[in-house]
Design a protein around this motif. Structure first.
Motif, PDB file in Angstrom:
ATOM      1  N   ASN A 190      63.782  39.209  23.187  1.00 57.78           N
ATOM      2  CA  ASN A 190      64.396  37.754  23.903  1.00 57.78           C
ATOM      3  C   ASN A 190      63.429  37.402  24.794  1.00 57.78           C
ATOM      4  N   VAL A 191      63.057  36.144  24.649  1.00 55.73           N
ATOM      5  CA  VAL A 191      62.023  35.595  25.776  1.00 55.73           C
ATOM      6  C   VAL A 191      62.863  34.264  26.293  1.00 55.73           C
ATOM      7  N   GLU A 192      63.005  34.380  27.646  1.00 51.68           N
ATOM      8  CA  GLU A 192      63.494  33.214  28.333  1.00 51.68           C
ATOM      9  C   GLU A 192      62.509  32.869  29.392  1.00 51.68           C
ATOM     10  N   LEU A 193      61.692  32.007  29.176  1.00 50.42           N
ATOM     11  CA  LEU A 193      60.749  31.357  30.102  1.00 50.42           C
ATOM     12  C   LEU A 193      61.259  29.747  30.578  1.00 50.42           C
ATOM     13  N   GLN A 194      61.401  29.517  31.822  1.00 48.40           N
ATOM     14  CA  GLN A 194      61.607  28.191  32.392  1.00 48.40           C
ATOM     15  C   GLN A 194      60.338  27.424  32.223  1.00 48.40           C
ATOM     16  N   ASN A 195      60.342  25.948  32.090  1.00 51.04           N
ATOM     17  CA  ASN A 195      59.195  25.145  31.725  1.00 51.04           C
ATOM     18  C   ASN A 195      58.290  25.789  30.584  1.00 51.04           C
TER      19      ASN A 195
ATOM     20  N   PHE B  98      62.998  36.982  18.587  1.00 49.35           N
ATOM     21  CA  PHE B  98      62.105  37.895  17.509  1.00 49.35           C
ATOM     22  C   PHE B  98      63.294  39.189  17.210  1.00 49.35           C
ATOM     23  N   ILE B  99      63.370  39.416  16.061  1.00 48.30           N
ATOM     24  CA  ILE B  99      63.852  40.592  15.553  1.00 48.30           C
ATOM     25  C   ILE B  99      62.931  41.538  14.803  1.00 48.30           C
ATOM     26  N   VAL B 100      62.672  42.598  15.344  1.00 47.67           N
ATOM     27  CA  VAL B 100      61.505  43.562  14.852  1.00 47.67           C
ATOM     28  C   VAL B 100      61.975  44.820  14.124  1.00 47.67           C
ATOM     29  N   GLU B 101      61.442  45.081  13.193  1.00 51.49           N
ATOM     30  CA  GLU B 101      61.958  46.438  12.506  1.00 51.49           C
ATOM     31  C   GLU B 101      61.219  47.587  13.372  1.00 51.49           C
ATOM     32  N   ASN B 102      62.354  48.699  13.472  1.00 52.93           N
ATOM     33  CA  ASN B 102      61.671  49.815  14.330  1.00 52.93           C
ATOM     34  C   ASN B 102      60.437  50.513  13.545  1.00 52.93           C
ATOM     35  N   GLY B 103      59.546  50.879  14.556  1.00 53.92           N
ATOM     36  CA  GLY B 103      58.339  51.330  14.011  1.00 53.92           C
ATOM     37  C   GLY B 103      58.108  52.728  14.969  1.00 53.92           C
ATOM     38  N   ASN B 104      56.923  52.957  15.171  1.00 51.26           N
ATOM     39  CA  ASN B 104      56.420  53.809  16.131  1.00 51.26           C
ATOM     40  C   ASN B 104      56.773  53.495  17.448  1.00 51.26           C
ATOM     41  N   PRO B 105      57.517  54.304  18.185  1.00 54.35           N
ATOM     42  CA  PRO B 105      58.175  54.183  19.517  1.00 54.35           C
ATOM     43  C   PRO B 105      56.714  53.784  20.349  1.00 54.35           C
ATOM     44  N   ALA B 106      55.731  54.391  20.151  1.00 53.14           N
ATOM     45  CA  ALA B 106      54.490  54.167  21.243  1.00 53.14           C
ATOM     46  C   ALA B 106      53.634  52.881  21.048  1.00 53.14           C
ATOM     47  N   THR B 107      54.146  52.186  20.035  1.00 54.41           N
ATOM     48  CA  THR B 107      53.391  50.994  19.576  1.00 54.41           C
ATOM     49  C   THR B 107      53.652  49.840  21.052  1.00 54.41           C
ATOM     50  N   ARG B 108      52.660  49.468  21.172  1.00 49.62           N
ATOM     51  CA  ARG B 108      52.252  48.494  22.278  1.00 49.62           C
ATOM     52  C   ARG B 108      52.204  46.955  21.502  1.00 49.62           C
ATOM     53  N   TYR B 109      53.441  46.260  21.956  1.00 51.81           N
ATOM     54  CA  TYR B 109      53.521  44.896  21.779  1.00 51.81           C
ATOM     55  C   TYR B 109      53.046  43.915  22.938  1.00 51.81           C
ATOM     56  N   SER B 110      52.821  42.730  22.505  1.00 52.25           N
ATOM     57  CA  SER B 110      52.880  41.645  23.591  1.00 52.25           C
ATOM     58  C   SER B 110      53.355  40.468  22.952  1.00 52.25           C
ATOM     59  N   VAL B 111      53.662  39.404  23.927  1.00 56.08           N
ATOM     60  CA  VAL B 111      54.144  38.168  23.410  1.00 56.08           C
ATOM     61  C   VAL B 111      52.979  37.245  24.290  1.00 56.08           C
ATOM     62  N   LYS B 112      52.495  36.318  23.343  1.00 54.10           N
ATOM     63  CA  LYS B 112      51.651  35.473  23.896  1.00 54.10           C
ATOM     64  C   LYS B 112      52.052  34.240  23.852  1.00 54.10           C
ATOM     65  N   VAL B 113      52.243  33.337  25.038  1.00 51.38           N
ATOM     66  CA  VAL B 113      52.901  31.907  24.976  1.00 51.38           C
ATOM     67  C   VAL B 113      51.808  30.902  25.488  1.00 51.38           C
ATOM     68  N   ASP B 114      51.741  29.677  24.813  1.00 52.49           N
ATOM     69  CA  ASP B 114      50.999  28.713  24.817  1.00 52.49           C
ATOM     70  C   ASP B 114      51.282  28.395  26.313  1.00 52.49           C
TER      71      ASP B 114
ATOM     72  N   ILE C  90      59.597  27.545  21.385  1.00 54.56           N
ATOM     73  CA  ILE C  90      60.656  27.891  22.308  1.00 54.56           C
ATOM     74  C   ILE C  90      61.459  26.590  22.416  1.00 54.56           C
ATOM     75  N   HIS C  91      62.999  26.645  22.284  1.00 54.92           N
ATOM     76  CA  HIS C  91      63.875  25.482  22.321  1.00 54.92           C
ATOM     77  C   HIS C  91      64.820  26.051  23.340  1.00 54.92           C
TER      78      HIS C  91
ATOM     79  N   LYS D 210      57.059  25.129  23.622  1.00 58.52           N
ATOM     80  CA  LYS D 210      55.835  25.753  23.434  1.00 58.52           C
ATOM     81  C   LYS D 210      55.897  26.736  22.458  1.00 58.52           C
ATOM     82  N   MET D 211      54.746  27.261  21.799  1.00 63.68           N
ATOM     83  CA  MET D 211      54.797  28.203  20.677  1.00 63.68           C
ATOM     84  C   MET D 211      54.721  29.520  21.412  1.00 63.68           C
ATOM     85  N   VAL D 212      55.343  30.564  20.950  1.00 63.58           N
ATOM     86  CA  VAL D 212      55.191  31.965  21.482  1.00 63.58           C
ATOM     87  C   VAL D 212      54.997  32.872  20.379  1.00 63.58           C
TER      88      VAL D 212
END
Length: 182
Positions: free
Chosen positions: A68-73, A104-120, A97-98, A77-79
């Protein structure tokens, strides 16, 4: 119930053999031999059907976690949700973003996976380790130094490290400024 204790001399190689134990004898009158095994077969079939139903239920649903992403301003924007695979960044999903929110709903995978969120509008992506736990990313797009990621225990340790590192960088910057003035 039958209790037994037998001492026998079997052969030269085995020597004396002692057998001790308790036996249970069940007696049941049946008109046909098939009746004896019918109850056992019915129980095995019921167990097999129950097992197949359980396997079907668990194999059809793949566990997932939410990001869950909640960003003011950040309205409009696309995330982009990304993960690192073989040292390369792979985009998994994107959403607009509205009401300053995205999910995002993400299927479980390897717990050591590094994820990131890129926001315009952000120079760098916001990285996190979910360890298959729900993730909350909150803050202000105009003040990315105060964006907070709440995820896993590993992410908490990274957040604490980053806070200490920021203090060190602030002190280093102050020292450099004072040294440059002199």
């Amino acid at each position: 119930m039958k209790v037994f204790h037998d001492k026998n001399y079997e052969s030269v190689l085995e020597g004396e053999v002692i057998e001790t134990g308790i036996g249970v004898v069940l007696r049941k009158k049946v008109s046909r031999l098939g009746e004896l095994f019918m109850k056992i077969i019915v129980m095995k079939v019921k167990s097999l059907v129950l097992g197949l139903v359980a396997v079907a239920m668990f194999s059809c649903s793949k566990p997932s976690f939410d990001v869950n992403v909640e960003l003011q301003n950040a309205e409009g924007k696309m995330v982009y949700l990304q993960k690192v695979v073989n040292n390369e960044i792979v985009v998994l999903d994107s959403v607009e973003i509205h009401d300053n929110k995205a999910n995002f709903i993400v299927e479980n995978g390897n717990p050591a996976t590094r994820y990131s969120v890129k926001v315009d509008g952000l120079k760098y992506p916001i990285g996190f380790f979910s360890e298959n736990n729900n993730v909350a990313i909150t803050g202000d797009l105009n003040d990315n130094s105060n964006i907070v990621v709440i995820a896993s225990n590993a992410q908490q340790l990274i957040n604490e490290y980053n806070a200490e590192n920021k203090k060190f960088n602030d002190v280093s910057t102050d020292i450099y400024k004072n040294f440059s003035k002199a």
